[in-house]
Design a protein around this motif. Structure first.
Motif, PDB file in Angstrom:
ATOM      1  N   MET A  18      23.502  23.373  74.497  1.00  0.00           N
ATOM      2  CA  MET A  18      21.622  24.206  73.917  1.00  0.00           C
ATOM      3  C   MET A  18      21.903  25.645  74.629  1.00  0.00           C
ATOM      4  O   MET A  18      21.255  26.308  74.150  1.00  0.00           O
ATOM      5  N   GLY A  19      23.094  25.901  74.482  1.00  0.00           N
ATOM      6  CA  GLY A  19      23.388  27.422  74.302  1.00  0.00           C
ATOM      7  C   GLY A  19      23.410  27.705  75.686  1.00  0.00           C
ATOM      8  O   GLY A  19      23.256  29.047  76.256  1.00  0.00           O
ATOM      9  N   GLY A  20      23.321  26.820  77.205  1.00  0.00           N
ATOM     10  CA  GLY A  20      22.747  27.291  78.206  1.00  0.00           C
ATOM     11  C   GLY A  20      24.124  27.671  78.966  1.00  0.00           C
ATOM     12  O   GLY A  20      25.258  26.708  78.456  1.00  0.00           O
ATOM     13  N   ASP A  21      23.539  26.995  80.036  1.00  0.00           N
ATOM     14  CA  ASP A  21      24.757  26.460  81.815  1.00  0.00           C
ATOM     15  C   ASP A  21      23.430  26.221  82.772  1.00  0.00           C
ATOM     16  O   ASP A  21      22.388  27.115  82.708  1.00  0.00           O
ATOM     17  N   LEU A  22      24.641  25.988  83.812  1.00  0.00           N
ATOM     18  CA  LEU A  22      23.752  25.494  85.185  1.00  0.00           C
ATOM     19  C   LEU A  22      24.717  25.256  86.258  1.00  0.00           C
ATOM     20  O   LEU A  22      26.204  25.612  85.694  1.00  0.00           O
ATOM     21  N   GLU A  23      23.924  26.637  86.434  1.00  0.00           N
ATOM     22  CA  GLU A  23      24.705  26.746  88.143  1.00  0.00           C
ATOM     23  C   GLU A  23      24.419  26.849  89.482  1.00  0.00           C
ATOM     24  O   GLU A  23      23.420  26.336  89.454  1.00  0.00           O
ATOM     25  N   VAL A  24      25.310  27.352  90.167  1.00  0.00           N
ATOM     26  CA  VAL A  24      24.537  26.715  91.928  1.00  0.00           C
ATOM     27  C   VAL A  24      25.629  27.806  92.850  1.00  0.00           C
ATOM     28  O   VAL A  24      26.419  28.348  92.643  1.00  0.00           O
ATOM     29  N   GLU A  25      24.753  28.050  93.959  1.00  0.00           N
ATOM     30  CA  GLU A  25      24.843  29.043  94.710  1.00  0.00           C
ATOM     31  C   GLU A  25      24.241  28.125  96.295  1.00  0.00           C
ATOM     32  O   GLU A  25      23.121  27.742  95.791  1.00  0.00           O
ATOM     33  N   SER A  26      24.680  28.089  97.067  1.00  0.00           N
ATOM     34  CA  SER A  26      24.753  27.447  97.968  1.00  0.00           C
ATOM     35  C   SER A  26      25.300  28.179  99.801  1.00  0.00           C
ATOM     36  O   SER A  26      25.968  27.981  99.405  1.00  0.00           O
ATOM     37  N   THR A  27      24.451  27.749 101.190  1.00  0.00           N
ATOM     38  CA  THR A  27      25.303  27.398 101.851  1.00  0.00           C
ATOM     39  C   THR A  27      24.446  26.599 102.557  1.00  0.00           C
ATOM     40  O   THR A  27      23.798  25.901 102.679  1.00  0.00           O
ATOM     41  N   LEU A  28      25.951  25.959 103.226  1.00  0.00           N
ATOM     42  CA  LEU A  28      25.911  24.677 103.827  1.00  0.00           C
ATOM     43  C   LEU A  28      24.660  24.730 105.247  1.00  0.00           C
ATOM     44  O   LEU A  28      24.752  26.136 105.827  1.00  0.00           O
ATOM     45  N   GLY A  29      23.970  23.768 105.439  1.00  0.00           N
ATOM     46  CA  GLY A  29      22.866  23.918 106.038  1.00  0.00           C
ATOM     47  C   GLY A  29      21.560  24.722 106.035  1.00  0.00           C
ATOM     48  O   GLY A  29      20.486  24.283 106.738  1.00  0.00           O
ATOM     49  N   GLU A  30      21.744  25.216 104.945  1.00  0.00           N
ATOM     50  CA  GLU A  30      20.522  26.639 104.169  1.00  0.00           C
ATOM     51  C   GLU A  30      19.635  26.208 103.127  1.00  0.00           C
ATOM     52  O   GLU A  30      18.277  26.012 103.424  1.00  0.00           O
ATOM     53  N   GLY A  31      20.380  25.615 102.646  1.00  0.00           N
ATOM     54  CA  GLY A  31      20.103  25.547 101.151  1.00  0.00           C
ATOM     55  C   GLY A  31      20.808  25.717  99.538  1.00  0.00           C
ATOM     56  O   GLY A  31      21.780  26.105 100.248  1.00  0.00           O
ATOM     57  N   SER A  32      20.197  24.888  98.828  1.00  0.00           N
ATOM     58  CA  SER A  32      20.501  25.231  97.476  1.00  0.00           C
ATOM     59  C   SER A  32      19.973  25.617  96.535  1.00  0.00           C
ATOM     60  O   SER A  32      18.462  25.926  96.686  1.00  0.00           O
ATOM     61  N   SER A  33      19.986  26.570  95.391  1.00  0.00           N
ATOM     62  CA  SER A  33      19.546  27.297  94.475  1.00  0.00           C
ATOM     63  C   SER A  33      20.344  26.910  93.245  1.00  0.00           C
ATOM     64  O   SER A  33      21.581  27.694  93.026  1.00  0.00           O
ATOM     65  N   PHE A  34      19.927  26.165  92.229  1.00  0.00           N
ATOM     66  CA  PHE A  34      20.467  25.562  91.049  1.00  0.00           C
ATOM     67  C   PHE A  34      20.190  26.859  90.288  1.00  0.00           C
ATOM     68  O   PHE A  34      18.625  26.799  89.993  1.00  0.00           O
ATOM     69  N   THR A  35      20.705  27.275  89.061  1.00  0.00           N
ATOM     70  CA  THR A  35      20.092  28.481  88.021  1.00  0.00           C
ATOM     71  C   THR A  35      20.565  27.371  86.746  1.00  0.00           C
ATOM     72  O   THR A  35      21.816  27.698  86.946  1.00  0.00           O
ATOM     73  N   LEU A  36      19.304  27.189  85.839  1.00  0.00           N
ATOM     74  CA  LEU A  36      19.113  26.838  84.867  1.00  0.00           C
ATOM     75  C   LEU A  36      19.106  28.323  83.558  1.00  0.00           C
ATOM     76  O   LEU A  36      18.173  28.799  84.009  1.00  0.00           O
ATOM     77  N   SER A  37      20.433  28.401  83.340  1.00  0.00           N
ATOM     78  CA  SER A  37      19.612  29.553  82.101  1.00  0.00           C
ATOM     79  C   SER A  37      19.870  29.209  80.590  1.00  0.00           C
ATOM     80  O   SER A  37      20.212  27.529  80.069  1.00  0.00           O
ATOM     81  N   LEU A  38      19.225  29.145  79.872  1.00  0.00           N
ATOM     82  CA  LEU A  38      18.730  28.630  78.458  1.00  0.00           C
ATOM     83  C   LEU A  38      18.284  29.565  77.553  1.00  0.00           C
ATOM     84  O   LEU A  38      17.403  31.242  78.120  1.00  0.00           O
ATOM     85  N   PRO A  39      18.515  29.553  76.109  1.00  0.00           N
ATOM     86  CA  PRO A  39      18.419  30.720  75.508  1.00  0.00           C
ATOM     87  C   PRO A  39      16.643  31.284  75.427  1.00  0.00           C
ATOM     88  O   PRO A  39      16.044  30.610  75.197  1.00  0.00           O
ATOM     89  N   ARG A  40      16.429  32.606  75.110  1.00  0.00           N
ATOM     90  CA  ARG A  40      14.537  32.717  75.494  1.00  0.00           C
ATOM     91  C   ARG A  40      14.621  32.415  74.007  1.00  0.00           C
ATOM     92  O   ARG A  40      15.357  33.208  72.748  1.00  0.00           O
ATOM     93  N   ALA A  41      13.211  31.946  73.680  1.00  0.00           N
ATOM     94  CA  ALA A  41      12.906  32.226  71.769  1.00  0.00           C
ATOM     95  C   ALA A  41      12.134  32.869  71.546  1.00  0.00           C
ATOM     96  O   ALA A  41      11.802  33.412  72.251  1.00  0.00           O
ATOM     97  N   SER A  42      12.877  33.504  70.515  1.00  0.00           N
ATOM     98  CA  SER A  42      12.197  34.521  69.836  1.00  0.00           C
ATOM     99  C   SER A  42      10.690  34.291  69.614  1.00  0.00           C
ATOM    100  O   SER A  42       9.774  33.458  68.933  1.00  0.00           O
ATOM    101  N   ALA A  43      10.007  35.591  70.107  1.00  0.00           N
ATOM    102  CA  ALA A  43       8.450  35.356  69.695  1.00  0.00           C
ATOM    103  C   ALA A  43       8.181  34.946  68.712  1.00  0.00           C
ATOM    104  O   ALA A  43       8.753  35.769  67.930  1.00  0.00           O
TER     105      ALA A  43
END
Ligand code: ADP
Length: 562
Positions: A537-562
């Protein structure tokens, strides 16, 4: 007089003081003639040698005394007389000088040719022609040879650039061999060129490219053993270069083949090894029509040619192996994909039946159901659901793999999508007493996406967050946006992911620390599918994480033009 003059320079350190008397200047003149590095001669009207110095006598290949009084014709080395006669007669006839004409002829003392520059002029005394012709001649062989060498070097250089370009463009051994055979032969001015490689077992030699060789000889010598008494096998076997400069060299080193070489018209050969990582993989042969001695320059050029050829062949071999491996892998992948697609499809039908029958039983259609039976039925249904979702995921993945996924894009409100997943996961969040916070997400944001696929990704991320966070933990969804992109961050305070596993979790079937005795905990396909869908869909999915502390998944997608 001449002899006296010749004796004078015997010891250059001895200085003789000459008088300016007639006798003295004559001696000086004789000494000048004898010492001059240019040939000087005087011939009379009958073209007989009246005076000649040592340098000129050397050109003629005899001693000064032997030349005096003899006709220039008799003294001229074969082939030179027509040139000399033409010049001498013209001067005699016209009384005009001929300056600086260049000519060549056989070397009187050694094999090969020599080059000269000469001036022929009428000899005058006090303005009156004495009736003879003077000739001054200078040997310019060294200069001509140097110019020839330079020209040959320039040609080799130019050809080697052309060859280098052709080798860079070559992607198969065939291309490499064709380029070397064509440009290598031209660079060395060779009449023929062959590239021969050792067979895999190293016991045979195979001609893979040949130029300037009669087709019947080429056909007969297409393959031969490594021990055959040929220059190519010798070089391929020993890894040592070989330079055969004449028919004698051929006869001495390869008596069995010298006749064939002569028939083919090859008098000299340069054969260099093709070395890869210290191992000889074959040989490159250059053949010449005339006997010749190979200069250091030519030898090292031939070696360079061999090195270039070997490197390019090795590169082509690796490329070919890679191509073959890729095509094999592609075929295997196609087979696998086909298998998975068929199997998944076939499995879904009986699985749906199992689910349907379990539901009928649970509804009591086939009679009353005890509490214990209901318990078992609900387990059957859970297992059936799990298996069905696994199969659906496999099908999804296959579709993504084969680019059979269709995206129905529209402008999707984040608020609606988040509401949907919150509802779907609400019971699990509550069951684990998790804090769930979406306040850091602006409800007005919209993305350009396929709504169903966006929900699928968010559901996967949220289910994972719930699954991998212990009771009482926290899950938060935050959003950020710039002009073109919206980012949805799904964060949890769960177990986290080790650095070395962070990228692997996006590969199909990868589950970190998976235990086989907990089969109900997912399929390892969710993230692989989610990332593919996000990218689709023209975006991506990435992760940042620290073992034992938690994870953060970032889904990026094209912003819809108004
Ligand atoms: P599944 O969840 O079905 O195993 P996924 O592809 O969704 O498959 O996830 C792959 C693996 O990535 C999981 O098995 C887990 O090891 C790791 N993972 C995914 N999400 C999280 C998370 N939020 N916290 C920790 N590990 C995670």
């Amino acid at each position: 007089m001449i002899r006296r003059a010749e004796a004078a320079p015997a010891s250059p350190k001895r200085v003789i003081t000459m008088s300016t008397t007639d006798e003295g200047s004559l001696v000086l003149l004789e000494a000048l003639l004898a010492s001059a590095p240019v040939g000087i001669a005087f011939v009379d009207r009958d073209l007989r040698v009246a005076r000649i110095n040592v340098a000129m006598a050397n050109v003629l290949g005899c001693a000064v005394e032997e030349c005096l009084g003899r006709s220039a014709r008799d003294l001229s080395p074969p082939g030179l007389w027509p040139i000399a006669e033409f010049a001498l007669r013209r001067v005699l006839e016209t009384g005009e000088s001929i300056h600086d004409y260049e000519f060549s002829g056989p070397d009187a003392r050694r094999e090969g040719r020599r080059y000269w520059i000469a001036s022929v002029f009428p000899v005058r005394v006090n303005g009156a022609w004495v009736g003879g012709v003077g000739a001054v001649i200078r040997d310019i062989t060294a200069r001509v040879r140097a110019a020839e060498r330079e020209r040959a070097q320039a040609k080799r250089r130019e050809r080697s650039y052309v060859l280098a370009d052709a080798l860079v463009a070559a992607t198969s051994s065939r291309d490499v061999i064709a380029a070397v055979v064509e440009h290598g032969a031209a660079a060395m001015d060779a009449a023929g060129c062959v590239v021969a490689l050792r067979s895999h077992d190293g016991r045979r030699i195979e001609l893979l490219g040949a130029r300037g060789m009669p087709t019947d000889v080429e056909a007969e010598w297409r393959r031969f053993t490594i021990d055959a008494p040929t220059p190519l096998s010798y070089v391929a076997r020993t890894g040592m270069p070989l330079f055969l400069e004449s028919a004698d060299d051929w006869a001495r080193h390869f008596p069995e083949l010298s006749g064939l070489a002569a028939d083919v018209g090859h008098r000299a050969n340069a054969v260099v090894p093709l070395m890869v990582e210290g191992e000889s993989i074959g040989a490159l042969g250059l053949a010449f029509e005339h006997a010749r001695s190979f200069s250091d320059d030519e030898r090292s050029f031939a070696m360079t040619l061999g090195r270039q050829c070997a490197l390019a062949l090795e590169r082509a071999r690796l490329l070919e192996a890679e191509r073959a491996a890729r095509s094999e892998a592609d075929t295997a992948n196609q087979v696998k994909t086909q298998f998975l697609a068929t199997m998944s499809h076939e499995l879904r039908t009986p699985l749906n039946a199992i689910g349907g029958y379990a539901e009928l039983l649970e509804l009591g259609i086939h009679g009353p159901v005890t509490e214990a039976q209901r318990n078992v039925l609900s387990r059957i249904q859970r297992s059936q659901h799990h298996l069905l979702s696994l199969i659906n995921n496999v099908l999804n993945l296959v579709k993504l793999d084969t680019h059979h996924v269709r995206y129905d894009f529209s402008v999707v409100s984040l608020a609606a999508a988040l509401e949907f997943v919150a509802e779907a996961t609400g019971p699990q969040v509550q069951a684990k007493h998790l804090r769930y916070d979406t306040s850091a997400c602006s409800r007005e944001l919209t993305v350009r996406a396929d709504p169903e696929k966006l929900r699928q990704i968010l559901l996967n991320l949220l289910s994972n967050a719930i699954k991998f966070t212990d009771e009482g933990g926290a899950i938060a969804i935050a959003c950020s946006a710039d002009r073109g992109t919206v980012r949805i961050h799904v964060r949890d305070s769960g177990i986290g992911i080790a650095d070395d596993q962070r990228e692997r979790i996006f590969e199909p079937f990868v589950q970190v620390g998976r235990r086989l005795n907990r089969p109900m905990e997912g399929t390892g396909l969710g993230l692989a599918i989610s990332r593919e869908l996000a990218r689709g869909m023209g975006g991506d999915l990435e992760v940042e994480s620290t073992l034992g502390e938690g994870s953060s998944f970032t889904l990026s997608l094209p912003r819809a033009s108004a």
